[in-house]
Design a protein around this motif. Structure first.
Motif, mmCIF file in Angstrom:
data_model
loop_
_atom_site.group_PDB
_atom_site.id
_atom_site.type_symbol
_atom_site.label_atom_id
_atom_site.label_comp_id
_atom_site.label_asym_id
_atom_site.label_seq_id
_atom_site.Cartn_x
_atom_site.Cartn_y
_atom_site.Cartn_z
ATOM 1 N N GLN A 1 37.503 59.814 -34.202
ATOM 2 C CA GLN A 1 37.702 61.262 -34.298
ATOM 3 C C GLN A 1 37.027 61.799 -35.555
ATOM 4 N N PHE A 2 36.110 62.718 -35.340
ATOM 5 C CA PHE A 2 35.390 63.402 -36.399
ATOM 6 C C PHE A 2 36.230 64.570 -36.902
ATOM 7 N N ARG A 3 36.227 64.811 -38.218
ATOM 8 C CA ARG A 3 36.976 65.931 -38.801
ATOM 9 C C ARG A 3 36.142 66.637 -39.850
ATOM 10 N N ILE A 4 36.215 67.963 -39.832
ATOM 11 C CA ILE A 4 35.577 68.765 -40.869
ATOM 12 C C ILE A 4 36.509 69.926 -41.192
ATOM 13 N N SER A 5 36.626 70.234 -42.476
ATOM 14 C CA SER A 5 37.439 71.394 -42.862
ATOM 15 C C SER A 5 36.732 72.132 -43.985
ATOM 16 N N SER A 6 37.033 73.417 -44.080
ATOM 17 C CA SER A 6 36.448 74.275 -45.101
ATOM 18 C C SER A 6 37.362 75.483 -45.276
ATOM 19 N N THR A 7 37.051 76.303 -46.250
ATOM 20 C CA THR A 7 37.854 77.496 -46.488
ATOM 21 C C THR A 7 37.562 78.596 -45.475
ATOM 22 N N LYS A 8 36.427 78.492 -44.763
ATOM 23 C CA LYS A 8 36.055 79.501 -43.771
ATOM 24 C C LYS A 8 35.862 78.845 -42.404
ATOM 25 N N PRO A 9 36.374 79.472 -41.344
ATOM 26 C CA PRO A 9 36.167 78.914 -39.997
ATOM 27 C C PRO A 9 34.695 78.696 -39.648
ATOM 28 N N SER A 10 33.814 79.591 -40.128
ATOM 29 C CA SER A 10 32.392 79.454 -39.789
ATOM 30 C C SER A 10 31.799 78.177 -40.367
ATOM 31 N N TYR A 11 32.280 77.752 -41.533
ATOM 32 C CA TYR A 11 31.748 76.547 -42.171
ATOM 33 C C TYR A 11 32.317 75.264 -41.586
ATOM 34 N N GLN A 12 33.367 75.381 -40.773
ATOM 35 C CA GLN A 12 33.868 74.175 -40.107
ATOM 36 C C GLN A 12 33.714 74.281 -38.592
ATOM 37 N N LEU A 13 32.769 75.116 -38.167
ATOM 38 C CA LEU A 13 32.442 75.301 -36.757
ATOM 39 C C LEU A 13 33.681 75.606 -35.931
ATOM 40 N N ASN A 14 34.389 76.667 -36.331
ATOM 41 C CA ASN A 14 35.623 77.017 -35.639
ATOM 42 C C ASN A 14 35.891 78.527 -35.666
ATOM 43 N N GLU A 15 34.840 79.344 -35.543
ATOM 44 C CA GLU A 15 35.050 80.799 -35.500
ATOM 45 C C GLU A 15 35.776 81.166 -34.213
ATOM 46 N N LYS A 16 36.693 82.102 -34.321
ATOM 47 C CA LYS A 16 37.539 82.475 -33.181
ATOM 48 C C LYS A 16 36.696 82.931 -31.994
ATOM 49 N N ASP A 17 37.018 82.348 -30.843
ATOM 50 C CA ASP A 17 36.412 82.670 -29.547
ATOM 51 C C ASP A 17 34.915 82.372 -29.452
ATOM 52 N N VAL A 18 34.365 81.636 -30.399
ATOM 53 C CA VAL A 18 32.947 81.267 -30.343
ATOM 54 C C VAL A 18 32.811 79.943 -29.587
ATOM 55 N N PRO A 19 31.927 79.893 -28.592
ATOM 56 C CA PRO A 19 31.694 78.618 -27.905
ATOM 57 C C PRO A 19 30.804 77.717 -28.758
#
Length: 119
Positions: free
Chosen positions: A91-109
């Protein structure tokens, strides 16, 4: 000797041709971020490498590494940076202070390809 070494290296590389499996990755971002909400991707086995992209972010990772290469656009500037990442088994994990920097912007595919060594 130099040409013999190059020929042997090429022969070894060619022997491995076709020994790769490719898997598709896709998810929709939730908008969460930070150490307590990492973006995770679970692979069936450790990939040799993979990439993910979505919105204006592109991430390239070698399986098992502790950093990734990220290219992202802020609306005016394009950046390339090393991002710390972690693994828990496959399992790969990435975290950051901004969703965009951890590839997790709301509703973005988000989507990508993973490459696996065939066994």
């Amino acid at each position: 000797k130099g040409n013999a070494d190059k020929a042997a290296a090429l022969q070894t590389a060619l022997a491995g041709a076709g020994n790769c499996e490719i898997g598709m990755i896709s998810y929709t971002g939730t908008g969460k971020s930070g150490d307590s909400n990492p973006t995770t991707v679970t692979f069936p086995k450790m990939p040799a490498g993979f990439f993910l992209c979505g919105a204006e972010t592109y991430l390239v990772v070698r399986g098992g590494d502790d950093h990734a290469c990220m290219i992202y656009y802020t609306g005016s500037t394009t950046y390339v940076s090393q991002m710390p990442i972690s693994w828990k088994g496959n399992q790969f994990r990435i975290s950051s202070t901004k969703p965009s920097y951890q590839l997790n912007e709301k509703d973005v595919p988000y989507w990508g390809l993973a490459f696996y060594q065939k066994s």
